[in-house]
Design an enzyme around this catalytic site. Structure first.
Site, PDB file in Angstrom:
ATOM      1  N   HIS A   1      -1.889  -5.646  -5.992  1.00  0.00           N
ATOM      2  CA  HIS A   1      -1.488  -7.058  -5.880  1.00  0.00           C
ATOM      3  C   HIS A   1      -0.124  -7.259  -6.560  1.00  0.00           C
ATOM      4  CE1 HIS A   1      -3.006 -11.107  -4.857  1.00  0.00           C
ATOM      5  NE2 HIS A   1      -2.283 -11.527  -5.879  1.00  0.00           N
TER       6      HIS A   1
ATOM      7  N   ASP B   1       2.953 -13.847  -4.349  1.00  0.00           N
ATOM      8  CA  ASP B   1       2.335 -14.384  -3.136  1.00  0.00           C
ATOM      9  C   ASP B   1       2.712 -13.455  -1.992  1.00  0.00           C
ATOM     10  OD1 ASP B   1       0.929 -16.038  -1.468  1.00  0.00           O
ATOM     11  OD2 ASP B   1       2.421 -17.630  -1.406  1.00  0.00           O
ATOM     12  N   GLY B   2       1.981 -13.542  -0.888  1.00  0.00           N
ATOM     13  CA  GLY B   2       2.301 -12.732   0.283  1.00  0.00           C
ATOM     14  C   GLY B   2       1.749 -11.328   0.258  1.00  0.00           C
ATOM     15  N   ASN B   3       0.822 -11.030  -0.659  1.00  0.00           N
ATOM     16  CA  ASN B   3       0.279  -9.671  -0.756  1.00  0.00           C
ATOM     17  C   ASN B   3      -0.550  -9.295   0.466  1.00  0.00           C
ATOM     18  OD1 ASN B   3       0.945  -8.693  -3.651  1.00  0.00           O
ATOM     19  ND2 ASN B   3       0.209 -10.785  -3.936  1.00  0.00           N
ATOM     20  N   GLY B   4      -1.366 -10.228   0.966  1.00  0.00           N
ATOM     21  CA  GLY B   4      -2.207  -9.910   2.119  1.00  0.00           C
ATOM     22  C   GLY B   4      -1.376  -9.581   3.337  1.00  0.00           C
TER      23      GLY B   4
ATOM     24  N   TYR C   1     -14.168  -8.855   5.570  1.00  0.00           N
ATOM     25  CA  TYR C   1     -12.917  -8.199   5.164  1.00  0.00           C
ATOM     26  C   TYR C   1     -12.719  -8.326   3.661  1.00  0.00           C
ATOM     27  CZ  TYR C   1      -7.702  -7.994   4.873  1.00  0.00           C
ATOM     28  OH  TYR C   1      -6.402  -7.728   4.541  1.00  0.00           O
ATOM     29  N   TYR C   2     -12.826  -9.552   3.144  1.00  0.00           N
ATOM     30  CA  TYR C   2     -12.642  -9.752   1.713  1.00  0.00           C
ATOM     31  C   TYR C   2     -13.742  -9.059   0.917  1.00  0.00           C
ATOM     32  CZ  TYR C   2      -9.168 -13.354   2.857  1.00  0.00           C
ATOM     33  OH  TYR C   2      -8.067 -14.024   3.325  1.00  0.00           O
TER      34      TYR C   2
ATOM     35  N   ARG D   1      -1.065  -5.900   5.121  1.00  0.00           N
ATOM     36  CA  ARG D   1      -1.494  -5.660   6.505  1.00  0.00           C
ATOM     37  C   ARG D   1      -0.372  -5.067   7.348  1.00  0.00           C
ATOM     38  NH1 ARG D   1      -4.543 -10.137   5.070  1.00  0.00           N
ATOM     39  NH2 ARG D   1      -2.995 -11.667   5.780  1.00  0.00           N
TER      40      ARG D   1
END
Length: 391
Positions: free
Chosen positions: A223, A227-230, A262-263, A234
């Site tokens: 992580h 922000d924007g890690n997901g 998924y989580y 992907r």
């Protein structure tokens, strides 16, 4: 995140959080270079590998293997962004790109368009540079492009403690590494998975599908950004495939439709070291994406043939005959874009568009809301259709 939530063998990676004496953060364990015993179904792994092989074989017979590239990249951008809560759909993204006006569109349409740019940038980098190009620098560049209009640091690792959850850090479902540990964790990910190559002392070699599954889960455990890690994580999955010269399968559609699973699968990796559910989910997503790619290509070719029949009475060099083939790749246009694409006058472009509306190939959206854009709805409807569940 309580220590009791973490498997005993992972507790050695817990560290104190500054200013929070009762909170522990998880420094990502070393990136695994082999799947733990029992991780993932061998039958699913075999089926996913076969599906990828069938896609490669099918693409060899395609006259234009890139026919899906533009729309699939954009569908991936929409679906991956929707996992994070954006509202933009594919039609709206394509409209924005055709008109470059956000009037009447969701505010986050620009966010989704930045995903397109970041994904395409990464694909170009690894296609020219291979696995050597897939490094921490590229990851930071992709993040900076993704977050261009966001009010967060761009392309730099976070300098504050993060946690997963909407409340206090004490109640977080997961607390990733403190800022001081991020760089070392990312370099480990780069060395052992982003640039993976089998070592002489290793008995087996990870399949490329296992590599991309491990890379994504490890990235989400680290992580590294505010922000924007997901979304960044992907993007890594199709980049690993493309870096090996393989079709860059896009998995976000399946992950979006199974968001809670998924989580949950990622959380089992992070807190329990259980890789099986996530590895199997990746294999299922590959099965779906590979099959959908072949099915979609067949359906788009069928639409193209029907359009060719419907316009066969027009002159071969007319807009009516030439534009439908381009609509398969770019299903939202304006008169200006048609004029530029076909090198014709604006009058000729408008006349051709009107003829295609009469035939039923194009439809105009509400001018007051959308601007004067024209949509090949048959293509967009097919792209929005959920794939068949693989057997």
């Amino acid at each position: 995140m309580r220590q009791s939530d973490v498997a005993p063998h992972l507790r050695q990676h817990l560290v104190p959080v500054d200013g929070k004496p009762n909170v522990r953060a998880m420094v990502a364990p070393p990136t695994p270079r082999a799947l733990p015993a029992g991780s993932g179904s061998p039958a699913l792994a075999h089926a996913a590998s076969q599906a990828l092989g069938r896609l490669i074989g099918a693409m060899e017979g395609w006259i234009n293997p890139d026919i899906l590239t533009r729309t699939l990249v954009r569908r991936e951008a929409v679906q991956s962004s929707q996992i994070e809560g954006t509202k933009t759909d594919l039609d709206e993204l394509l409209t924005y790109e055709a008109t470059w006006s956000a009037d009447g569109l969701p505010p986050d349409v620009r966010t989704t368009q930045h995903y397109v740019e970041a994904l395409q940038y990464g694909l170009d980098a690894v296609r020219s540079g291979g696995r050597a190009a897939l490094d921490c620098t590229l990851v930071r560049q992709i993040h900076a492009m993704l977050m261009e209009h966001e009010n967060v640091p761009k392309g730099t690792y976070r300098d504050i403690q993060a946690w997963i959850g909407t409340g206090r850090i004490e109640d977080a479902s997961f607390v990733p590494a403190p800022p001081a540990d991020i760089d070392a964790c990312m370099r480990d990910l780069e060395r052992n998975m982003l640039r993976y190559a089998r070592r002489e002392d290793e008995q087996g070699e990870l399949t490329v599908l296992a590599q991309m599954a491990i890379a994504h889960a490890q990235f989400e455990t680290i992580h590294p950004f505010n922000d924007g890690n997901g979304r960044t994580g992907r993007i890594l999955m199709p980049l690993i495939l493309a870096a090996e010269g393989l079709p860059p399968l896009y998995l976000s559609g399946m992950l979006m439709r199974n968001r809670s699973g998924y989580y949950s699968a990622l959380k089992q990796v992070q807190l329990q070291g259980k890789w099986g559910p996530w590895i199997d989910m990746t294999y299922r997503a590959v099965l779906e994406a590979a099959g959908e790619c072949v099915s979609l290509a067949d359906d788009l070719r069928a639409i193209g043939r029907a359009w060719s029949d419907a316009t066969s009475g027009y002159r071969s060099h007319s807009v009516v005959r030439r534009l439908p083939e381009l609509l398969i790749e770019q299903p939202v246009v304006t008169a200006n874009t048609v004029a530029a694409l076909l090198d014709v006058s604006l009058v000729a472009a408008s006349k051709g568009i009107n003829e295609l509306m009469t035939i039923g190939i194009l439809k105009a959206k509400d001018q007051r809301t959308w601007g004067r854009s024209f949509h090949a709805s048959e293509i967009i409807d097919r792209l929005n259709k959920a794939p068949a569940t693989p057997r």
